[in-house]
Design a protein around this motif. Structure first.
Motif: not given
Lengths: 261, 220
Positions: A58, A150, B54-55, B57, B59, B61-63, B82-85, B122-124, B176
């Motif tokens: 995505p 994916a 895959g992509k 995602y 989490v 505390n990831d660096r 990632g999927p979001y900025p 909202s996945k920001q 990461q």
């Protein structure tokens, strides 16, 4: 479809023109991870069909107005190469490709956990390199393998098959001649784990009994194809298992502490 | 049956053997299923699913390493693959806004080593620079690797990455999210890029640290 058959499609022994029995599939082979730049990819050879599927995302959906604040949008694009059929196909999307792209998008949306990725798009590109009837199902089968490759969260991998009516008899997995001169073609796909139907179309006419016979045959074939999909993925990822066994210390993905200077 | 290290496909039923449901597993009608393709791992009586492909995602505390792609009045927008900025607010950085001109501190195209501070409903993705080692990355080179292979590049307690750093004198910063920042002598940096590709391709083989060491010695 509907043309009067000049050719005899089923011989006196009950065998079809390519020598198959009425309930026999064409040979199928699936390969996973053939494209480096895509997040996931798969290649399927299904009889004379050769199809590549690539998955991206995505990722943030653009243009922005296409974003859905509650779920991811699945954009499948089914495209036939100009050289995929006998007579050159005029490149670009046509009425047929638009329709197939839409139904494949909707089928995939039913199995992906789209609500996990609001405001994103998952792009699925299905390129038909060589066509020999049943490309939409071949494309969908490859696309679900590519989605798994994916790492996209799904309820299950979609599998499907087509059945149809040829010379008055219900047969499985039509080839090009049977599709062109037969009486009906029914592409069908389901979620194997739950048995939910995600794609069903019918071109031509069948009686109710014939239709039910076709679906029964397709369901059995889809379960077989589902196993082929699993085997293809396992072939690629059993190598990863080896890695984990030999690794000195398995690390979780979120151990960001190690990235310190 | 030991289910640890078993590879599962999306929708595959998982028998938890009385253990608890961890990450990457969902349940439906009292049964447990794999959420995506991955490998099962048992930890503290929890069964977790580790992503294999895959992509990236994010989490908490990831660096990660991010590149500034846009500037808003009080925060930067970063591409973190990632999927979001990722968003980086001025209050989460060691700098003071003062003049109010954010582009004077970080312009578009600048790269930072940041941590994932918060992921909203909202996945920001909100990033932060307020922790040890987090900073703006100046100079150097950027290469990308598969995010799932980053832990292999780090090695056991950092053994792999530390050895590469020592033997090549190249500064390495691993995100990461699969972005790697390198700084050092140009030929040395090229050597490290080559090594990273080898690790990525041979991540599944054993004795990799020793082999990489030998390759590095030959390169000298």
């Amino acid at each position: 479809m509907g043309m009067v058959s000049e050719v005899k499609l089923i011989d006196e022994n009950g065998l079809r023109i390519d020598g198959r029995k009425f309930n026999e599939l064409r040979p199928i082979s699936i390969e996973v991870g053939i494209l480096n730049r895509a997040d996931g990819s798969a290649y399927i050879e299904w009889g004379g069909n050769k199809v590549i599927a690539a998955v991206y995302g995505p990722r943030e959906a653009f243009p922005k107005h296409t974003q859905n604040p509650s779920k991811a949008v699945v954009n499948a694009r089914y495209n036939m190469a100009a050289f995929s059929v006998d007579e050159r196909k005029r490149p670009g999307p046509d009425r047929r490709a638009t329709e197939i792209s839409k139904i494949i998008s909707e089928a995939l949306e039913a199995t992906i956990f789209v609500e996990q990725f609001p405001r994103t798009a998952i792009d699925v590109y299905i390129e038909v390199l060589q066509a020999d009837a049943g490309t939409r199902i071949a494309g969908l089968t490859a696309a679900s393998v590519a989605l798994a490759d994916a790492g996209i969260p799904m309820r299950d991998m979609i599998a499907g098959c087509a059945a149809g009516k040829v010379d008055g008899k219900v047969v499985l997995d039509l080839n090009k001649e049977e599709d062109n001169y037969g009486q009906a073609d029914v592409p069908f796909a389901l979620i194997p784990r739950t048995g939910e139907v995600v794609l069903l179309q019918m071109d031509g006419n069948l009686t109710r009994a014939e239709f039910e016979e076709a679906i029964e045959m397709s369901t059995k074939a889809a379960m077989f194809i589902s196993n082929l999909q699993r085997e293809a993925l396992m072939t690629k990822y059993s190598r990863a298992e080896e890695r984990e066994e030999t690794k000195e210390e398995p690390k979780n993905g979120n151990s960001g502490e190690d990235a310190h200077e | 049956m030991d289910i640890s290290k078993k590879i599962v496909l999306p929708g595959e039923e998982i028998d938890l053997n009385g253990m608890k449901q961890g990450n990457g597993i969902y349940h439906e009608n009292g049964k447990y299923y794999a959420y995506q393709l991955g490998m099962l791992q048992v930890y503290n009586n929890y069964v977790n699913l580790i992503q294999l492909s895959g992509k990236y995602y994010p989490v908490k505390n990831d660096r990660v390493i991010g590149k500034v792609i846009d500037i808003a009045p009080s925060f930067w927008i970063l591409d973190i693959k990632g999927p979001y900025p990722g968003f980086l607010h001025i209050n989460d950085t060691p700098w003071k806004s003062g003049s109010g001109e954010l582009s004077k501190i970080l312009g578009t195209g600048d790269t930072v080593f940041a941590k994932v501070n918060e992921i909203t409903e909202s996945k920001q993705i909100w990033l932060s620079l307020k922790d040890a080692g987090l900073r703006k990355l100046e100079g150097g080179h950027i290469v990308t690797v598969q995010p799932t292979k980053v832990s292999r590049i780090i090695g056991k307690a950092g053994s792999m990455v530390n050895m590469i750093k020592e033997m090549t004198n190249v500064k390495i910063q691993l995100g990461q999210n699969g972005i790697v920042w390198l700084d050092g002598e140009p030929d040395r940096v090229l050597q490290v890029i080559k090594i990273l590709k080898i690790i990525e391709e041979e991540a599944h083989t054993s004795g990799l640290t020793d082999r990489v060491k030998k390759i590095l010695e030959d390169m000298r």
